[in-house]
Structure formats: C-alpha cells, structure tokens
Scaffold this motif. Structure first.
Motif, short mmCIF file in Angstrom:
data_model
loop_
_atom_site.label_atom_id
_atom_site.label_comp_id
_atom_site.label_asym_id
_atom_site.label_seq_id
_atom_site.Cartn_x
_atom_site.Cartn_y
_atom_site.Cartn_z
N HIS A 143 0.82 -1.22 0.00
CA HIS A 143 0.00 0.00 0.00
C HIS A 143 0.85 1.27 0.00
O HIS A 143 0.34 2.36 0.24
CB HIS A 143 -0.97 -0.03 1.17
CG HIS A 143 -1.92 -1.18 1.08
ND1 HIS A 143 -2.96 -1.19 0.19
CD2 HIS A 143 -1.95 -2.37 1.72
CE1 HIS A 143 -3.61 -2.33 0.30
NE2 HIS A 143 -3.02 -3.07 1.22
N SER A 144 2.14 1.12 -0.27
CA SER A 144 3.07 2.25 -0.38
C SER A 144 3.01 3.16 0.83
O SER A 144 2.90 4.38 0.71
CB SER A 144 2.78 3.05 -1.66
OG SER A 144 2.83 2.23 -2.79
N CYS A 145 3.08 2.57 2.01
CA CYS A 145 3.04 3.35 3.24
C CYS A 145 4.44 3.42 3.84
O CYS A 145 5.18 2.45 3.85
CB CYS A 145 2.08 2.72 4.24
SG CYS A 145 0.36 2.81 3.72
N LYS A 146 4.75 4.59 4.36
CA LYS A 146 6.07 4.84 4.94
C LYS A 146 6.08 4.53 6.44
O LYS A 146 7.08 4.10 6.98
CB LYS A 146 6.46 6.30 4.69
CG LYS A 146 7.85 6.65 5.13
CD LYS A 146 8.19 8.08 4.72
CE LYS A 146 9.60 8.45 5.13
NZ LYS A 146 9.94 9.80 4.73
N PHE A 147 4.97 4.79 7.10
CA PHE A 147 4.88 4.64 8.55
C PHE A 147 3.71 3.75 8.91
O PHE A 147 2.81 3.54 8.10
CB PHE A 147 4.68 6.00 9.24
CG PHE A 147 5.76 6.99 8.93
CD1 PHE A 147 6.99 6.92 9.55
CD2 PHE A 147 5.53 8.00 8.00
CE1 PHE A 147 7.98 7.83 9.26
CE2 PHE A 147 6.52 8.92 7.71
CZ PHE A 147 7.74 8.84 8.34
N THR A 148 3.70 3.28 10.13
CA THR A 148 2.59 2.48 10.61
C THR A 148 2.15 2.96 11.99
O THR A 148 2.96 3.38 12.80
CB THR A 148 2.95 0.98 10.67
OG1 THR A 148 1.80 0.25 11.09
CG2 THR A 148 4.07 0.69 11.64
N LEU A 149 0.86 2.93 12.21
CA LEU A 149 0.25 3.16 13.52
C LEU A 149 -0.64 1.95 13.76
O LEU A 149 -1.43 1.59 12.90
CB LEU A 149 -0.64 4.40 13.52
CG LEU A 149 -0.01 5.76 13.41
CD1 LEU A 149 -1.08 6.82 13.21
CD2 LEU A 149 0.79 6.07 14.65
N HIS A 150 -0.50 1.33 14.87
CA HIS A 150 -1.44 0.27 15.18
C HIS A 150 -1.77 0.34 16.66
O HIS A 150 -0.96 0.71 17.48
CB HIS A 150 -0.93 -1.11 14.77
CG HIS A 150 0.34 -1.53 15.43
ND1 HIS A 150 1.57 -1.17 14.94
CD2 HIS A 150 0.56 -2.28 16.51
CE1 HIS A 150 2.51 -1.69 15.71
NE2 HIS A 150 1.93 -2.36 16.68
#
Length: 160
Positions: A143-150
C-alpha cells in the motif's frame, strides 16, 4: 483535497465502548467534544448489519467505517475520521475470526501512514498480533506506506 487539510500530527481516541448504540452519547460528550480528535477508533461496538450505516454519525467526521461481527453479538470495530483528512479504507484479506481494520492516511508532506485498528478478544490469544507482525512489511509495501500506527485493544480477563 487541498494540502493544508493534511496533518503531520494526528490525535486518536481509542475506546472499548462495549456497545456503541448504548454508549455513543458518553463517547461524544466525555471524549470527542472535549478532545476534538482527528480519529475515533472504537471496538466492541456490538453493531450488526441491521443497524443503519449512518447510525451515530458525528458532526464534522466521516461516517463510521464499520467491521461488524456477523456471526456473533459481541466484538466489532468502528472508526471515523475528521472531515478533510486524506484517508482511504483498505480491503485486506485475512482470516475471518480476526477483527482488524486497515486505513491509509496521507500527511501534509505526502508521507503515508498505515493505520491498523484491532480488537483482540481474550480467547484469540496472540493470533491478531502474529498477523500484524507477520504481514506488516508486506502491507506497508503493498500500500506504499512509509509509517505504521497500530493500536490493539483487548478484553480484560474477568476475575474468576
């Protein structure tokens, strides 16, 4: 969407509401109105497909993105976003018993964030966490995401 509607800092309210229909008023008056968050993530909504999609819409926020429990009366996830945030709900294939919702958000600098909202009932053990950590790199890449929040919320063990 104009770039000035995107943010670099996001505020999130995460709540185990134990029934969105019965606790929506308390959520709004005790948490949403005083804190004015960008994202509202709720679990244990107890919503089902018979509850209208526009139920509990909060002024200034998107409609709830819901993941209702179809075969059970408990659980469920509902997430809404402040109007103007650049966000897209993602359709992720996973085992049916997992209760995870994924979203892609864009910041002012056009960085992308993968947001995962997870409800982990006590009986699921480490399955949801194992899924997130086992698939995180491929989800970020896909999904071409640089960062993650979970954020994982679970039910607390009851005294026995």
């Amino acid at each position: 969407m104009p770039a000035d509607n995107r943010k670099d800092n996001l505020t999130i309210i995460s709540a185990n509401v134990r029934g969105l229909q019965t606790n929506n008023g308390d959520l709004n008056h005790s948490y949403v109105i005083p804190h004015n968050p960008d994202i509202i993530a709720t679990v244990e909504t107890f919503l089902n497909p018979f509850i209208p999609n526009n139920f509990g819409k909060i002024k200034g926020y998107s409609a709830w993105h819901r993941s209702d429990r179809v075969h059970n009366t408990f659980g469920g996830i509902a997430v809404c976003f402040r109007d103007g945030l650049a966000v897209m709900a993602l359709d992720i294939n996973m085992e049916e018993h997992l209760q995870l919702s994924f979203f892609k958000l864009w910041t002012r600098n056009m960085d992308t964030i993968l947001l995962c909202v997870c409800y982990r009932p006590q009986w699921q053990g480490s399955d949801p966490i194992n899924y997130i950590y086992g698939n995180l790199d491929s989800l970020l890449l896909q999904h071409s995401c640089k960062f993650t929040l979970h954020h994982v919320r679970g039910s607390k063990p009851t005294p026995g």
